[in-house]
Design an enzyme around this catalytic site. Sequence first.
Site, mmCIF file in Angstrom:
data_model
loop_
_atom_site.group_PDB
_atom_site.id
_atom_site.type_symbol
_atom_site.label_atom_id
_atom_site.label_comp_id
_atom_site.label_asym_id
_atom_site.label_seq_id
_atom_site.Cartn_x
_atom_site.Cartn_y
_atom_site.Cartn_z
ATOM 1 N N ARG A 177 0.848 -1.192 0.000
ATOM 2 C CA ARG A 177 0.000 0.000 0.000
ATOM 3 C C ARG A 177 0.883 1.241 0.000
ATOM 4 O O ARG A 177 1.907 1.295 0.686
ATOM 5 C CB ARG A 177 -0.927 0.018 1.221
ATOM 6 C CG ARG A 177 -2.171 -0.844 1.074
ATOM 7 C CD ARG A 177 -3.090 -0.297 -0.015
ATOM 8 N NE ARG A 177 -4.328 -1.049 -0.185
ATOM 9 C CZ ARG A 177 -4.490 -2.014 -1.063
ATOM 10 N NH1 ARG A 177 -3.471 -2.402 -1.831
ATOM 11 N NH2 ARG A 177 -5.666 -2.607 -1.198
ATOM 12 N N GLU A 198 -2.439 7.987 -6.917
ATOM 13 C CA GLU A 198 -1.960 7.383 -8.163
ATOM 14 C C GLU A 198 -2.588 8.060 -9.370
ATOM 15 O O GLU A 198 -3.817 8.005 -9.505
ATOM 16 C CB GLU A 198 -2.259 5.873 -8.131
ATOM 17 C CG GLU A 198 -1.492 5.184 -7.005
ATOM 18 C CD GLU A 198 -1.892 3.742 -6.749
ATOM 19 O OE1 GLU A 198 -2.861 3.270 -7.372
ATOM 20 O OE2 GLU A 198 -1.258 3.100 -5.908
ATOM 21 N N HIS A 206 0.259 0.139 -9.749
ATOM 22 C CA HIS A 206 -0.601 -0.683 -8.882
ATOM 23 C C HIS A 206 -1.036 -1.935 -9.654
ATOM 24 O O HIS A 206 -2.212 -2.322 -9.624
ATOM 25 C CB HIS A 206 -1.822 0.111 -8.410
ATOM 26 C CG HIS A 206 -2.371 -0.365 -7.099
ATOM 27 N ND1 HIS A 206 -2.811 0.479 -6.117
ATOM 28 C CD2 HIS A 206 -2.562 -1.628 -6.600
ATOM 29 C CE1 HIS A 206 -3.243 -0.214 -5.081
ATOM 30 N NE2 HIS A 206 -3.109 -1.494 -5.357
#
Length: 317
Positions: free
Chosen positions: A237, A266, A284
């Site tokens: 994370r 992001e 991610h």
Amino acid sequence: MGLNVLVTPRSFAAHSSEPLDLLSDGGLTVLRNPHGRIMAKEEMIAHIAEADAVIVGVDPLDREVLEKAPRLKVIAKYGVGTDNIDMRFAQERGIKVTTTAGANTEAVADYAFALMLAAARRVLPIDKACREGDWTKRTAVDVNGRTLGLIGLGQIGKAVVRRAQGFGMRVLAYDAVRDEAFASAAGVRYAESVDDLLREADFVSLHVPLTEETRHMIGERELRLMKPTAVLINTARGGLVEENALCEALKNGTIWGAGIDVFEKEPPDNPELLSLDRLVIGSHCAASTVQAVDKMGVMASKQVLNHLQQLNGVETE
């Protein structure tokens, strides 16, 4: 009145129709994310109002969103991290929350090791230079035989251990809950503290959830404890790492490099991160393989169906 399931992940059923077929055959109407990206809070509120279930990625499901979902009975997390979900409020409302734990374990472990190798061996700057006609040899650091420090030794951490064994690495681990049987069988040594692990490890890989206790657990102080030839890996994370401190550490050579697949926002707020050749960046995407995506989709669909059928008194497999 029929039952609706809101599906937000863009990769859901991207490679196989099975996850969608399961929902449709179970009598559910599927509402898809129409935006082609992670939805904002206002968009989630607009789309979740008629949902009896939601299969969610990292889109926001805080209290404000959940309050606008009076019919919601089950949240199936498409992944394992639940920091985007107000778990306490979901519990108060009696909303079941599930995860697809185990579905993407091997994919994430593969990617963690890919980032490790790429950062250690300067794969991206070498590739870039070669494409520009610069064939200068660049010296890198070994992975084989070095010490890997794992902060978090759950399913993914253990999968990384299996890969590290093939590289003859010594493995240190820190976890609040110790699995002594696994550690003994795999030759893993537990560090007494995170600080001890950071001082000793050549590679540090994070595999813990984001909580108030773990937020910014790697900051300026922690980065200074690491070796100048050390590499930091984060596929867990974004909030675990203080990004401005990481940026400075990479610029100043405090550590050798980093492989980061997850950021607090992001794309990241700090544009300077995108210019660092010591940093290998992911979108991610550690869990994004054809096989893992299929497994997560099928698992999430079955979890939604099972819970809704149980509520209606229907026997499930």
